[in-house]
Design a protein around this motif. Structure first.
Motif, PDB file in Angstrom:
ATOM      1  N   HIS A  15      50.345  31.096  41.142  1.00 32.68           N
ATOM      2  CA  HIS A  15      48.682  31.795  41.570  1.00 32.68           C
ATOM      3  C   HIS A  15      48.092  31.585  39.926  1.00 32.68           C
ATOM      4  O   HIS A  15      48.650  31.131  39.215  1.00 32.68           O
ATOM      5  CB  HIS A  15      48.925  33.219  42.109  1.00 32.68           C
ATOM      6  CG  HIS A  15      49.804  34.040  41.212  1.00 32.68           C
ATOM      7  ND1 HIS A  15      49.510  34.751  40.135  1.00 32.68           N
ATOM      8  CD2 HIS A  15      51.215  34.398  41.579  1.00 32.68           C
ATOM      9  CE1 HIS A  15      50.302  35.564  39.594  1.00 32.68           C
ATOM     10  NE2 HIS A  15      51.400  35.523  40.316  1.00 32.68           N
ATOM     11  N   THR A 226      43.440  40.340  36.694  1.00 32.17           N
ATOM     12  CA  THR A 226      43.676  41.494  37.938  1.00 32.17           C
ATOM     13  C   THR A 226      43.007  40.898  38.875  1.00 32.17           C
ATOM     14  O   THR A 226      42.218  40.268  38.845  1.00 32.17           O
ATOM     15  CB  THR A 226      43.255  42.862  37.238  1.00 32.17           C
ATOM     16  OG1 THR A 226      41.945  42.632  36.979  1.00 32.17           O
ATOM     17  CG2 THR A 226      44.184  43.206  36.267  1.00 32.17           C
ATOM     18  N   ASN A 227      43.152  41.480  40.194  1.00 29.35           N
ATOM     19  CA  ASN A 227      42.344  41.566  41.433  1.00 29.35           C
ATOM     20  C   ASN A 227      41.229  42.532  41.432  1.00 29.35           C
ATOM     21  O   ASN A 227      41.242  43.468  40.467  1.00 29.35           O
ATOM     22  CB  ASN A 227      43.279  41.737  42.826  1.00 29.35           C
ATOM     23  CG  ASN A 227      43.880  42.987  42.955  1.00 29.35           C
ATOM     24  OD1 ASN A 227      43.458  43.875  42.391  1.00 29.35           O
ATOM     25  ND2 ASN A 227      44.928  42.920  43.745  1.00 29.35           N
ATOM     26  N   PRO A 228      40.188  42.582  42.327  1.00 30.08           N
ATOM     27  CA  PRO A 228      39.343  43.548  42.264  1.00 30.08           C
ATOM     28  C   PRO A 228      39.769  44.686  42.331  1.00 30.08           C
ATOM     29  O   PRO A 228      38.903  45.900  41.836  1.00 30.08           O
ATOM     30  CB  PRO A 228      38.467  43.095  43.305  1.00 30.08           C
ATOM     31  CG  PRO A 228      38.791  41.544  43.585  1.00 30.08           C
ATOM     32  CD  PRO A 228      40.283  41.597  43.279  1.00 30.08           C
ATOM     33  N   LEU A 233      47.688  40.427  39.130  1.00 30.48           N
ATOM     34  CA  LEU A 233      47.952  39.153  40.127  1.00 30.48           C
ATOM     35  C   LEU A 233      49.189  38.863  40.197  1.00 30.48           C
ATOM     36  O   LEU A 233      49.915  38.439  39.118  1.00 30.48           O
ATOM     37  CB  LEU A 233      46.975  38.101  39.738  1.00 30.48           C
ATOM     38  CG  LEU A 233      45.537  38.024  39.997  1.00 30.48           C
ATOM     39  CD1 LEU A 233      44.746  36.652  39.877  1.00 30.48           C
ATOM     40  CD2 LEU A 233      45.010  38.604  41.296  1.00 30.48           C
ATOM     41  N   THR A 237      51.038  41.724  44.688  1.00 31.25           N
ATOM     42  CA  THR A 237      49.831  41.784  45.321  1.00 31.25           C
ATOM     43  C   THR A 237      49.013  40.882  46.174  1.00 31.25           C
ATOM     44  O   THR A 237      47.959  40.630  46.227  1.00 31.25           O
ATOM     45  CB  THR A 237      48.903  42.332  44.041  1.00 31.25           C
ATOM     46  OG1 THR A 237      48.601  41.124  43.306  1.00 31.25           O
ATOM     47  CG2 THR A 237      49.493  43.450  43.409  1.00 31.25           C
ATOM     48  N   ALA A 239      48.213  37.821  45.661  1.00 27.04           N
ATOM     49  CA  ALA A 239      47.585  36.917  44.835  1.00 27.04           C
ATOM     50  C   ALA A 239      47.730  35.317  45.477  1.00 27.04           C
ATOM     51  O   ALA A 239      48.853  34.894  45.962  1.00 27.04           O
ATOM     52  CB  ALA A 239      47.994  36.698  43.426  1.00 27.04           C
ATOM     53  N   GLU A 240      46.708  34.706  45.761  1.00 25.59           N
ATOM     54  CA  GLU A 240      46.453  33.359  46.695  1.00 25.59           C
ATOM     55  C   GLU A 240      47.340  32.529  45.774  1.00 25.59           C
ATOM     56  O   GLU A 240      46.867  32.394  44.623  1.00 25.59           O
ATOM     57  CB  GLU A 240      45.205  33.203  46.797  1.00 25.59           C
ATOM     58  CG  GLU A 240      44.389  33.838  48.079  1.00 25.59           C
ATOM     59  CD  GLU A 240      44.953  33.796  49.212  1.00 25.59           C
ATOM     60  OE1 GLU A 240      45.008  32.360  49.443  1.00 25.59           O
ATOM     61  OE2 GLU A 240      45.150  34.718  50.194  1.00 25.59           O
ATOM     62  N   SER A 295      37.457  37.674  38.771  1.00 29.66           N
ATOM     63  CA  SER A 295      36.554  37.585  40.043  1.00 29.66           C
ATOM     64  C   SER A 295      37.145  36.236  40.561  1.00 29.66           C
ATOM     65  O   SER A 295      36.593  35.754  41.265  1.00 29.66           O
ATOM     66  CB  SER A 295      35.294  37.566  39.750  1.00 29.66           C
ATOM     67  OG  SER A 295      34.830  36.564  38.661  1.00 29.66           O
ATOM     68  N   CYS A 297      39.840  35.757  42.649  1.00 30.67           N
ATOM     69  CA  CYS A 297      40.878  35.558  43.713  1.00 30.67           C
ATOM     70  C   CYS A 297      39.812  35.977  45.014  1.00 30.67           C
ATOM     71  O   CYS A 297      39.017  36.516  45.345  1.00 30.67           O
ATOM     72  CB  CYS A 297      42.041  36.540  43.573  1.00 30.67           C
ATOM     73  SG  CYS A 297      41.617  38.152  43.302  1.00 30.67           S
TER      74      CYS A 297
END
Ligand SMILES: [Zn+2]
Length: 297
Positions: A15, A226-228, A233, A237, A239-240, A295, A297
């Motif tokens: 990811h 990190t994600n929002p 990530l 969590t 993460a895509e 920003s 993900c």
């Protein structure tokens, strides 16, 4: 000679967070005319996702990474880890432990950076005969210091911040801290570029290197994406995974995250041209110590 590495765990696909560690370690190795080795950290079989290791290699290949030599699989290295543990036993540096997690939580009086500190129960009373044994190394009451190329000077007192830590778990699995030190030495790694989420582990690894007579590589810990919600990530969590779709955009975002300044014209280029730009312009000095919410993900 510079020998770097990238060491993903096959607990999910690559990811954005793992891509930036791959990009940073790869660019550092290439701009030092070094080697870039791959290691699959597949120690924890129960957490592994079937097929993830080969998918990660396909993803890296698609993004244009070229690694040197064979991929090292930790799942095939038990003999090396067992030999390392034996040598530490001979030096009287490790001790068996039959405590459960709950017993430690109930009896510990100190909290370290990773939770309850092991109170040394099994050094003071007989081991439980019917319980499986973990092996712990005695943490020294000295300050371990190192100079990180991005994060600056790092200090940690293993006794007070971590406590006696596990090298082999009661379920028979070798711990990450032991495996990574044995493998870095076996692969001749001179420089480690990885996520700052591992910064707290580095003093333990330096201590093990010293006890096993290995040299200590130079370290650079890159900021963690990190994600929002502010969470790192990771597979946990959700993460895509990075995909083939939009790969140029994703790769350029990785460089931007790492403080580099790829020109907009690269958006229309193929991966090969992007890597050529990267090897000509990469600068570790531009990588920030930390990054606000990503920003991506
Ligand atoms: Zn114990």
């Amino acid at each position: 000679m510079y020998i770097g590495r990238f060491a993903p765990s096959p607990t999910g696909h690559l990811h954005f967070g793992s891509l930036i560690a791959a990009v940073a370690s790869y660019c550092e190795a290439k701009t030092h005319q070094g080697k870039w080795l791959l290691r699959m950290e597949d120690l924890d079989k129960p957490r592994e996702i079937k097929g993830a290791a080969s998918t990660i290699l396909q993803q890296l290949d698609f993004y244009g990474f070229e690694w040197d030599g064979h991929v090292l699989y930790q799942s095939q290295r038990d003999d090396a880890y067992a030999a390392a543990l034996e040598s530490l036993k001979h030096q009287n540096l490790v001790h068996p432990c039959t405590c459960t997690r709950k017993e430690i939580a109930d009896s510990s009086t100190k909290v370290g950076i990773e939770g309850a500190i092991y109170p040394g129960t099994c050094l003071k009373q007989p081991l439980k005969l019917d319980a499986a044994r973990a092996w712990r190394i005695k943490s020294p009451d000295t300050m371990i210091c190192f100079e990180d190329a991005i994060q600056g000077t790092i200090h940690q007192n293993l006794k007070h911040d971590i406590g006696d830590f596990i090298l082999k778990r009661a379920d028979g699995l070798f711990a990450y801290q032991l495996a990574v030190v044995v493998d870095d030495a076996a692969q001749g790694i001179t420089h480690i570029v990885r996520g700052a989420d591992l910064l707290d582990s580095t003093p333990r690894q330096i201590f093990l290197q010293q006890r096993m007579g290995f040299s200590t590589p130079l370290y650079a810990h890159i900021p963690v994406a990190t994600n929002p919600a502010g969470e790192k990530l990771s597979k946990q969590t959700l993460a895509e995974p990075i995909t083939a779709h939009n790969s140029t955009f994703t790769l350029l975002q990785a460089f931007k995250f790492l403080g580099q300044n790829p020109p907009d014209t690269l958006q229309h280029e193929n991966h090969q041209v992007i890597w050529q730009w990267a090897f000509a312009h990469w600068q570790l000095a531009l990588v920030p110590q930390s990054r606000a919410i990503a920003s991506f993900c």
